[in-house]
Design a protein around this motif. Structure first.
Motif, PDB file in Angstrom:
ATOM      1  N   THR A   2       0.828  -1.195   0.000  1.00  0.00           N
ATOM      2  CA  THR A   2       0.000   0.000   0.000  1.00  0.00           C
ATOM      3  C   THR A   2       0.864   1.247   0.000  1.00  0.00           C
ATOM      4  O   THR A   2       1.791   1.381   0.799  1.00  0.00           O
ATOM      5  CB  THR A   2      -0.921   0.028   1.237  1.00  0.00           C
ATOM      6  OG1 THR A   2      -1.682  -1.183   1.274  1.00  0.00           O
ATOM      7  CG2 THR A   2      -1.845   1.226   1.191  1.00  0.00           C
ATOM      8  N   PRO A   4       1.980   5.045   0.758  1.00  0.00           N
ATOM      9  CA  PRO A   4       1.721   5.933   1.904  1.00  0.00           C
ATOM     10  C   PRO A   4       0.718   7.019   1.551  1.00  0.00           C
ATOM     11  O   PRO A   4       0.710   7.538   0.428  1.00  0.00           O
ATOM     12  CB  PRO A   4       3.099   6.535   2.210  1.00  0.00           C
ATOM     13  CG  PRO A   4       4.088   5.601   1.584  1.00  0.00           C
ATOM     14  CD  PRO A   4       3.407   5.034   0.382  1.00  0.00           C
ATOM     15  N   THR A 160       2.787  11.744   6.453  1.00  0.00           N
ATOM     16  CA  THR A 160       2.392  10.551   5.705  1.00  0.00           C
ATOM     17  C   THR A 160       1.882   9.495   6.667  1.00  0.00           C
ATOM     18  O   THR A 160       2.263   9.465   7.847  1.00  0.00           O
ATOM     19  CB  THR A 160       3.561   9.980   4.896  1.00  0.00           C
ATOM     20  OG1 THR A 160       4.613   9.587   5.792  1.00  0.00           O
ATOM     21  CG2 THR A 160       4.083  11.014   3.912  1.00  0.00           C
ATOM     22  N   GLU A 162       0.910   5.191   6.686  1.00  0.00           N
ATOM     23  CA  GLU A 162       0.939   3.941   5.945  1.00  0.00           C
ATOM     24  C   GLU A 162       0.821   2.767   6.920  1.00  0.00           C
ATOM     25  O   GLU A 162       1.106   2.914   8.114  1.00  0.00           O
ATOM     26  CB  GLU A 162       2.231   3.824   5.151  1.00  0.00           C
ATOM     27  CG  GLU A 162       3.481   3.780   6.013  1.00  0.00           C
ATOM     28  CD  GLU A 162       4.747   3.690   5.190  1.00  0.00           C
ATOM     29  OE1 GLU A 162       4.653   3.279   4.023  1.00  0.00           O
ATOM     30  OE2 GLU A 162       5.825   4.033   5.707  1.00  0.00           O
TER      31      GLU A 162
END
Length: 655
Positions: A2, A4, A160, A162
């Motif tokens: 995935t 970020p 960010t 994630e």
């Protein structure tokens, strides 16, 4: 994998973060306190949530906060196994400056549970990390959830988010320290900061250090004689290192425990730990206030004064905590300057702080705490005075002048402070209270009399007291520099005015014979007094007949609105601007010396001898009040002349 997510900070974060990092905190080391406090909050949140849902605890370890550094990588880690945060909570809590998850949590519980005592202000506290870090990484897994998330930011425009891996619930914060903050990679520096700010956080704080691994078990006896080179260890071989943790905070806050559970020895040891005083305290008071505000306090009266008690920059000795987290060393807003010798702690559950937790706001809670600090301290001193007179007098000799400052700095407390006052006196040995003075007052006496001076000896021998002593009126001897202002602040005691024996307007119960003598003297001495006034015009405001002198020929008294000579000298000695007060010269018309001077004046009006005698009498009055003579050499010459004349007369009259 995935990608970020990138999120922009809310509320013009660049400008706000600049304020937080560069203006909000005056001391960068505060960052560790904030992050440890947030970790403690997270554990508290989980503990309370688990009361209704024990599945949130899972099989996790005992609650603890871990701190360790990787010096080579310039990373500092703060980890907890508390409530953790979900994806959305990370955005909400760390993406909005000054958002307070803890505060909202407290509001939801309506502050009904002591376990919910959280510091709050999570958002700003977290961003204190950027005081020392170029970037910050947060990996968090919420209790009851399987997924973890990594939040990363350099405090610029965005962060960010994630997916991440984490074995259990909780949060790990990684600070990538800047080049200027290497001291926070040191085990001993971190230990000192934890001891200073977080020593009493209720959860264990484990500090990690890279140390040699424990030695493995010795080889079996069968191998003792094995000289194989393969198994031999060289002297240069480095020991293997591993990260090992030790608990570095006390955890238990003495002031939060019940008084019944604490021994005198424990109180004394805590005082020594707190104050670094090798002597134990004289007394202490331990209290907990409950109501609209909730706070605890443990206040100590030292046995001896500190060296800086009278320094202008003398610090208060009371530390401020919020939920066991150290906030400040010198809580000026909570402790008045006239109690600056008090040592101890105040721990508030809901004290209003500004967002940095460094400064107190001027609020109702602050005023309530200050009022209680004063009340509890004065109550304890009153108890000591009643139960242990010897110990109290020792306290008063050490700290009495400081307590007196409260009479004019905090007039609302004047009556309570007045109960504590102790003075030397003309009537008793040792020290006396104002109540003791009033009990001994003579019938018909209307006022409490006192005299100011540099020492008990100087005051006791003052001519100002002669008429009072003649009536057997007690006089308090006041020899501390603060006494004049203190007495002005007190004003009266038990409906009796406090009157200086050195004031010009001194009114003593009428003595008809003395009054008649004084009135008779006035016409006879008018000419002499005019001459004396002319000689002393630059130094005295008036020359007049005295009603207070019985043995001495003259004295100087303070006109209304003027300052005592002792205070003037003291201020000048400390380079303080103090205008010279022209005092009043009172003359005892019944004294033989004055009678002779009058006759000399009648025979030689305006002669040099009259002037010289006048100046000698003025110098004598100065000496009696403790003031310096302007020209000692001239006084000595005149005294020599008088002694020569007197000795010659004595020789002529000798048989």
């Amino acid at each position: 994998m995935t990608a970020p997510e990138t999120h922009s900070f809310q509320a013009e974060v660049s400008r706000v973060l600049h304020l937080v990092v560069n203006s909000l905190y005056s001391n960068k080391e505060i960052f560790l306190r904030e992050l440890v406090s947030n970790a403690s909050d997270a554990i508290d949140r989980l503990r309370i949530s688990a009361l209704t849902d024990d599945s949130l605890l899972g099989d996790g370890d005992e609650f603890a906060i871990r701190v360790w550094a990787d010096a080579d990588a310039r990373k500092l880690f703060i980890e907890d196994n508390g409530s953790g945060m979900t994806h959305d909570e990370l955005i909400k809590n760390l993406g909005t400056i000054a958002h307070s998850g803890s505060q909202k949590f407290m509001q939801a519980l309506e502050q009904k549970n002591d376990e919910a005592a959280l510091i709050g202000q999570f958002g700003v506290g977290f961003y204190a990390a950027f005081l020392v870090a170029d970037s910050v990484e947060v990996v968090s897994r919420a209790a009851g959830h399987e997924d973890a998330w990594r939040w990363v930011s350099d405090a610029q425009e965005s962060f960010t988010l994630e997916p991440a891996e984490r074995d259990g619930r909780g949060t790990t914060i990684t600070l990538h320290l800047g080049e200027d903050h290497s001291e926070y990679l040191s085990f001993w520096s971190l230990r000192a900061l934890i001891a200073k700010y977080s020593d009493y956080v209720r959860h264990p704080i484990l500090l990690g250090d890279m140390r040699p691994m424990p030695a493995e078990d010795d080889a079996s006896d069968d191998d003792e004689d094995d000289d194989s080179d393969d198994d031999a260890k060289t002297e240069d071989e480095e020991p293997r290192l591993s990260l090992q943790f030790e608990t570095v905070n006390q955890g238990s806050a003495l002031w939060q425990r019940s008084k019944d559970e604490i021994t005198d020895e424990e109180y004394t040891e805590f005082y020594k730990h707190l104050s670094h005083d090798f002597e134990g305290p004289r007394c202490w008071t331990h209290f907990r206030i409950e109501g609209k505000q909730l706070f605890s306090g443990l206040l100590y009266v030292p046995s001896r004064p500190p060296f800086d008690l009278y320094h202008r920059d003398s610090k208060r000795g009371v530390r401020l905590f919020v939920n066991r987290v150290f906030i400040m060393e010198d809580a000026e807003e909570l402790v008045p300057s006239w109690l600056r010798f008090i040592k101890g702690v105040i721990d508030s559950d809901d004290l209003p702080l500004n967002v940095s937790r460094e400064l107190l706001q001027d609020g109702k809670v602050t005023k309530v705490i200050r009022k209680q600090v004063i009340k509890k301290t004065l109550d304890e001193l009153a108890r000591l005075a009643e139960d242990d007179d010897e110990s109290y007098l020792a306290f008063w000799k050490a700290f009495g002048p400081v307590v007196k400052e409260g009479l004019y700095l905090d007039r609302d407390q004047a009556k309570r402070i007045g109960k504590l006052l102790r003075y030397r006196s003309s009537a008793v040995d040792g020290l006396t209270s104002l109540d003791g003075y009033v009990e001994r007052m003579k019938e018909g006496q209307e006022a409490i009399y006192y005299a100011l001076g540099e020492s008990e000896t100087a005051v006791a021998g003052s001519p100002h007291l002669e008429a009072l002593k003649a009536k057997s009126y007690e006089v308090l001897y006041m020899t501390d520099p603060v006494d004049e202002w203190a007495i002005e602040g007190l004003g009266t005691w038990d409906d009796k005015d406090l009157v200086s024996a050195m004031q010009a307007n001194l009114e003593i119960d009428s003595d008809e014979d003395a009054d008649e003598d004084a009135e008779k003297d006035k016409p006879a001495y008018e000419g002499l007094f005019e001459t004396m006034q002319g000689v002393l015009d630059e130094n005295v405001r008036e020359v007049r007949v005295s009603k207070r002198l019985t043995d001495s020929p003259v004295c100087l008294v303070v006109p209304e609105g003027g300052q005592h000579a002792y205070l003037e000298r003291l201020m000048r000695n400390h380079d303080q601007s103090m205008p010279k007060t022209k005092r009043i010269l009172e003359v005892n018309g019944q004294h033989p010396l004055i009678a002779n001077l009058r006759k000399l004046h009648d025979n030689e009006p305006g002669s040099d001898r009259v002037k010289e005698w006048t100046e000698i009498l003025y110098d004598q009055a100065l000496l009696l009040e403790g003031s310096p003579v302007e020209d000692p050499a001239r006084l000595a010459r005149r005294m020599t002349t008088l002694l020569q004349a007197a000795s010659a007369t004595a020789l002529e009259e000798a048989p």
